[in-house]
Design a protein around this motif. Structure first.
Motif, PDB file in Angstrom:
ATOM      1  N   GLY A  84       0.835  -1.205   0.000  1.00  0.00           N
ATOM      2  CA  GLY A  84       0.000   0.000   0.000  1.00  0.00           C
ATOM      3  C   GLY A  84       0.864   1.247   0.000  1.00  0.00           C
ATOM      4  N   HIS A  97       3.407   2.052   3.015  1.00  0.00           N
ATOM      5  CA  HIS A  97       2.997   2.083   4.427  1.00  0.00           C
ATOM      6  C   HIS A  97       2.614   0.716   4.963  1.00  0.00           C
ATOM      7  N   HIS A  98       2.389  -0.231   4.047  1.00  0.00           N
ATOM      8  CA  HIS A  98       2.031  -1.576   4.516  1.00  0.00           C
ATOM      9  C   HIS A  98       2.365  -2.596   3.439  1.00  0.00           C
ATOM     10  N   GLN A 155      -9.456  -1.970  -0.025  1.00  0.00           N
ATOM     11  CA  GLN A 155     -10.040  -0.732  -0.535  1.00  0.00           C
ATOM     12  C   GLN A 155      -8.959   0.323  -0.721  1.00  0.00           C
ATOM     13  N   THR A 175      -8.293   3.974   0.376  1.00  0.00           N
ATOM     14  CA  THR A 175      -8.791   4.681   1.551  1.00  0.00           C
ATOM     15  C   THR A 175      -8.165   6.071   1.638  1.00  0.00           C
ATOM     16  N   HIS A 183      -5.874   6.736   3.494  1.00  0.00           N
ATOM     17  CA  HIS A 183      -4.433   6.505   3.712  1.00  0.00           C
ATOM     18  C   HIS A 183      -3.745   5.865   2.508  1.00  0.00           C
ATOM     19  N   THR A 184      -4.531   5.216   1.674  1.00  0.00           N
ATOM     20  CA  THR A 184      -3.970   4.416   0.572  1.00  0.00           C
ATOM     21  C   THR A 184      -4.505   4.898  -0.767  1.00  0.00           C
ATOM     22  N   VAL A 241      -1.549   0.933  -5.031  1.00  0.00           N
ATOM     23  CA  VAL A 241      -1.139  -0.380  -4.544  1.00  0.00           C
ATOM     24  C   VAL A 241      -0.201  -1.001  -5.570  1.00  0.00           C
TER      25      VAL A 241
HETATM   26  N1  TRP Z   1      -4.663   0.962   7.127  1.00  0.00           N
HETATM   27  C1  TRP Z   1      -4.714   0.886   5.675  1.00  0.00           C
HETATM   28  C2  TRP Z   1      -5.709   1.936   5.139  1.00  0.00           C
HETATM   29  O1  TRP Z   1      -6.754   2.131   5.760  1.00  0.00           O
HETATM   30  C3  TRP Z   1      -5.118  -0.515   5.278  1.00  0.00           C
HETATM   31  C4  TRP Z   1      -5.213  -0.725   3.801  1.00  0.00           C
HETATM   32  C5  TRP Z   1      -6.302  -0.407   3.060  1.00  0.00           C
HETATM   33  C6  TRP Z   1      -4.237  -1.289   2.906  1.00  0.00           C
HETATM   34  N2  TRP Z   1      -6.095  -0.721   1.753  1.00  0.00           N
HETATM   35  C7  TRP Z   1      -4.831  -1.253   1.614  1.00  0.00           C
HETATM   36  C8  TRP Z   1      -2.941  -1.808   3.049  1.00  0.00           C
HETATM   37  C9  TRP Z   1      -4.143  -1.716   0.493  1.00  0.00           C
HETATM   38  C10 TRP Z   1      -2.267  -2.271   1.932  1.00  0.00           C
HETATM   39  C11 TRP Z   1      -2.867  -2.235   0.666  1.00  0.00           C
HETATM   40  O2  TRP Z   1      -5.448   2.554   4.115  1.00  0.00           O
END
Ligand code: TRP
Length: 82
Positions: free
Chosen positions: A31, A41-42, A55, A57, A59-60, A63
């Motif tokens: 993400g 971030h993830h 989704q 979001t 924060h994202t 991808v």
């Molecule tokens: N905490 C992240 C967010 O709310 C979780 C997340 C949402 C995420 N979509 C993602 C992490 C896609 C990795 C890829 O945005």
């Protein structure tokens, strides 16, 4: 009012779901942050046959998928090359 503003903002940003199905072990779903600063971030690691439903979001905004996988979005189905 506060809630509907937030909902409208998310719709503008895009809160679409997408599905990723791993075709191999060790597929990475990464993400990337929304806004000025674009960074990872993830990272979620999927093994063969595992599915992630996620989704975009607040924060994202993007991808990255690393490894052999099928990605399903409202725009269609795409797979990564080996
Ligand atoms: N905490 C992240 C967010 O709310 C979780 C997340 C949402 C995420 N979509 C993602 C992490 C896609 C990795 C890829 O945005």
């Amino acid at each position: 009012m506060e809630q509907s503003n937030k909902t409208n903002q998310m719709n503008a940003n895009g809160n679409e779901y997408f599905v990723i199905k791993a075709k191999d072990n060790g597929v990475h779903v990464i993400g990337l942050t929304r806004g000025q600063d674009t960074r990872f971030h993830h990272t979620e690691k999927l093994d063969k046959g595992e599915v992630m439903i996620a989704q975009f979001t607040e924060h994202t905004s993007a991808v990255k998928v690393r490894g052999k996988a099928v990605i399903m979005t409202k725009y269609g189905i795409v797979d990564t090359e080996e």
